[in-house]
Design a protein around this motif. Structure first.
Motif, PDB file in Angstrom:
ATOM      1  N   SER A  17       0.908  -1.431  -0.024  1.00 63.80           N
ATOM      2  CA  SER A  17       0.409  -0.152   0.319  1.00 63.80           C
ATOM      3  C   SER A  17       0.468   0.948  -0.192  1.00 63.80           C
ATOM      4  O   SER A  17       2.348   1.019   0.167  1.00 63.80           O
ATOM      5  CB  SER A  17      -1.296   0.065   1.063  1.00 63.80           C
ATOM      6  N   ARG A  19       0.661   5.300   0.274  1.00 62.01           N
ATOM      7  CA  ARG A  19      -0.804   6.603   0.386  1.00 62.01           C
ATOM      8  C   ARG A  19       0.262   7.597   0.093  1.00 62.01           C
ATOM      9  O   ARG A  19       1.408   8.728   0.384  1.00 62.01           O
ATOM     10  CB  ARG A  19      -1.131   7.288   2.015  1.00 62.01           C
ATOM     11  N   ARG A  67      -9.742  -0.482  -4.803  1.00 60.30           N
ATOM     12  CA  ARG A  67      -8.221  -0.632  -4.171  1.00 60.30           C
ATOM     13  C   ARG A  67      -8.150   1.191  -3.927  1.00 60.30           C
ATOM     14  O   ARG A  67      -7.126   1.137  -3.318  1.00 60.30           O
ATOM     15  CB  ARG A  67      -7.417  -1.247  -4.774  1.00 60.30           C
ATOM     16  N   GLN A  82      -5.681   6.896  -0.617  1.00 61.37           N
ATOM     17  CA  GLN A  82      -4.618   5.473  -0.846  1.00 61.37           C
ATOM     18  C   GLN A  82      -4.941   4.630  -1.063  1.00 61.37           C
ATOM     19  O   GLN A  82      -5.473   4.606  -2.557  1.00 61.37           O
ATOM     20  CB  GLN A  82      -5.945   5.120   1.100  1.00 61.37           C
ATOM     21  N   ASN A  84      -4.412   0.373  -2.184  1.00 60.55           N
ATOM     22  CA  ASN A  84      -3.977  -0.709  -1.295  1.00 60.55           C
ATOM     23  C   ASN A  84      -3.571  -1.231  -2.923  1.00 60.55           C
ATOM     24  O   ASN A  84      -3.969  -1.693  -3.837  1.00 60.55           O
ATOM     25  CB  ASN A  84      -5.505  -1.111  -0.703  1.00 60.55           C
ATOM     26  N   SER A  85      -2.893  -2.564  -2.437  1.00 56.05           N
ATOM     27  CA  SER A  85      -3.204  -3.763  -3.299  1.00 56.05           C
ATOM     28  C   SER A  85      -2.558  -4.060  -4.603  1.00 56.05           C
ATOM     29  O   SER A  85      -2.878  -3.357  -5.557  1.00 56.05           O
ATOM     30  CB  SER A  85      -4.030  -4.835  -3.416  1.00 56.05           C
TER      31      SER A  85
END
Length: 125
Positions: A17, A19, A67, A82, A84-85
């Motif tokens: 991940s 950000r 995601r 953000q 993710n994955s």
């Protein structure tokens, strides 16, 4: 005028991940819609996500729903993405953009008036 500065990019592995942040300065207010775009080498800049000035409404590119999440903190004049994955195909330069609030959230490059310099995100397999 609005100045935008992205940060938070880097090299990560698939599945990680990350950000991103976009700090805004100048004539900033909750009356500006913000968006994230990305551009991979040899490809056109594409829409990722957008958020209204109030932060209450967001819109995402269909393939990224679930995601990626965008949010904002107007007290800090900062917008976040953000991610993710992460996948290798997410590798790109990520840009934030701003425009005075409209009736709808734009998804096209020409609908945004102010741009940051971009931050590189590289996802290794």
């Amino acid at each position: 005028q609005v100045q935008l500065v992205e940060s938070g990019g880097g090299l990560v592995q698939a599945g990680d991940s990350l950000r991103l942040s976009c700090a805004a300065s100048g004539r900033t207010s909750s009356n500006y819609a913000m968006a994230w775009f990305r551009q991979a080498p040899g490809k056109e800049r594409e829409f990722v996500a957008a958020i209204r000035g109030s932060g209450r409404s967001t819109y995402y590119a269909d393939p990224l729903k679930g995601r990626f999440t965008t949010s904002r903190d107007n007290a800090k004049n900062t917008v976040y993405l953000q991610m993710n994955s992460l996948k290798p195909e997410d590798t790109a330069v990520y840009y934030c953009a701003a425009t005075p609030e409209k009736l709808y959230l734009g998804t096209r490059v020409w609908e945004y008036d102010y741009w940051g310099q971009g931050t590189q995100v590289t996802v290794s397999s």
